[in-house]
Design a protein around this motif. Sequence first.
Motif, PDB file in Angstrom:
ATOM      1  N   ASP A  90      -5.921  -4.444   3.730  1.00 46.64           N
ATOM      2  CA  ASP A  90      -5.806  -4.585   2.085  1.00 46.64           C
ATOM      3  C   ASP A  90      -4.535  -3.984   1.920  1.00 46.64           C
ATOM      4  O   ASP A  90      -3.906  -2.954   2.748  1.00 46.64           O
ATOM      5  N   SER A  91      -3.805  -4.595   0.909  1.00 49.94           N
ATOM      6  CA  SER A  91      -2.442  -4.146   0.604  1.00 49.94           C
ATOM      7  C   SER A  91      -2.493  -2.542   0.139  1.00 49.94           C
ATOM      8  O   SER A  91      -1.473  -1.824   0.232  1.00 49.94           O
ATOM      9  N   GLY A  92      -3.592  -2.174  -0.363  1.00 49.98           N
ATOM     10  CA  GLY A  92      -3.866  -0.649  -0.845  1.00 49.98           C
ATOM     11  C   GLY A  92      -3.919   0.067   0.512  1.00 49.98           C
ATOM     12  O   GLY A  92      -3.686   1.282   0.343  1.00 49.98           O
ATOM     13  N   PHE A  96       0.471   0.032  -1.313  1.00 48.27           N
ATOM     14  CA  PHE A  96       0.624  -1.093  -2.643  1.00 48.27           C
ATOM     15  C   PHE A  96      -0.436  -0.793  -3.332  1.00 48.27           C
ATOM     16  O   PHE A  96      -1.578  -0.309  -2.924  1.00 48.27           O
ATOM     17  N   ASP A  97      -0.507  -1.610  -4.495  1.00 46.80           N
ATOM     18  CA  ASP A  97      -1.670  -1.579  -5.097  1.00 46.80           C
ATOM     19  C   ASP A  97      -2.877  -2.722  -4.317  1.00 46.80           C
ATOM     20  O   ASP A  97      -2.198  -3.375  -3.516  1.00 46.80           O
ATOM     21  N   LYS A  98      -4.019  -2.496  -4.464  1.00 40.96           N
ATOM     22  CA  LYS A  98      -5.098  -3.418  -3.886  1.00 40.96           C
ATOM     23  C   LYS A  98      -5.087  -4.991  -4.106  1.00 40.96           C
ATOM     24  O   LYS A  98      -4.564  -5.255  -5.194  1.00 40.96           O
ATOM     25  N   GLN A 100      -3.421  -7.567  -2.997  1.00 38.51           N
ATOM     26  CA  GLN A 100      -2.151  -8.163  -3.456  1.00 38.51           C
ATOM     27  C   GLN A 100      -1.399  -9.432  -2.343  1.00 38.51           C
ATOM     28  O   GLN A 100      -0.692 -10.297  -3.061  1.00 38.51           O
ATOM     29  N   SER A 152       8.105  -4.823 -13.863  1.00 35.10           N
ATOM     30  CA  SER A 152       6.997  -4.265 -13.775  1.00 35.10           C
ATOM     31  C   SER A 152       7.031  -2.961 -12.820  1.00 35.10           C
ATOM     32  O   SER A 152       8.070  -2.943 -12.134  1.00 35.10           O
ATOM     33  N   PRO A 154       4.799  -1.400 -10.124  1.00 32.31           N
ATOM     34  CA  PRO A 154       3.727  -1.531  -9.046  1.00 32.31           C
ATOM     35  C   PRO A 154       3.805  -0.524  -8.426  1.00 32.31           C
ATOM     36  O   PRO A 154       4.691   0.565  -8.053  1.00 32.31           O
ATOM     37  N   LYS A 155       2.484  -0.031  -7.755  1.00 31.91           N
ATOM     38  CA  LYS A 155       2.508   1.384  -6.826  1.00 31.91           C
ATOM     39  C   LYS A 155       3.196   0.784  -5.363  1.00 31.91           C
ATOM     40  O   LYS A 155       3.148  -0.239  -5.001  1.00 31.91           O
TER      41      LYS A 155
END
Length: 239
Positions: A90-92, A96-98, A100, A152, A154-155
């Motif tokens: 997962d991108s998390g 990064f944010d989950k 994605q 934006s 994002p994380k």
Amino acid sequence: MNVTNLRGASLAAIAYCCLSAGASAHSIKAEPANGTLASFDIVKTTIVTKGDTAVFTTRVRGEAGKDKPDATGKFEGSQVYAYVWPTSLDSGDIGFDKAQGIVALAVTFHPDFDDAAYGGKNRHIWHPHWVVLAKDKACGAGLKVVDIPEGSKPKVPPTWPNVPLLIDSPEYPTTFKGDTVDVEIPLSLISGISGASFDGVTAGLKVNGNLHAPLLCVADVFKIASGDLSLPGKVVPAK
């Protein structure tokens, strides 16, 4: 060498030529394809864990890393060659944010721009990235690196190179030796990798000439280890 000289086959044709590819418990093996440039003709791809390290490996029919894109002298329209491991992460898991998109490790070479962390230089060496991919019909191979919309926030991971893409630039040890490319990553940085699924891809990417989304497209797929991006490989401890 220009990416367009390497086209030669659609994704469907690439899949057809690789239908004999097979997956064992942890690796994916593919039959050689004479129509694919030898340095990008995957014959085996693997991700294993060794102690506290995950080792990403791709072996090709020729000399890994031999062929590189020609410099164009500008960012717009410039080219990137890559050895890629798409995964089920997962991108998390990579900062990064989950949820994605498709998380992949990519070892890339691009002579026209730098995208190292903290403003470093990396345009003249093969180097690793985490990238998050998503489908986009505007791209030649139907995939792009996910754009970050203007405005934006994002994380992003600490080694994000401050570009409007879901891309990370960690300095993992990366080795080219003969027909093989290896990347070693501490498990503490990707704890979700054990038991994950993966595939192997070689590809050419291209920066959009007008610098608008999609900014970075997967323009050509040279070889897919599984033939169909089904991620049949499994990350297991090395024997």
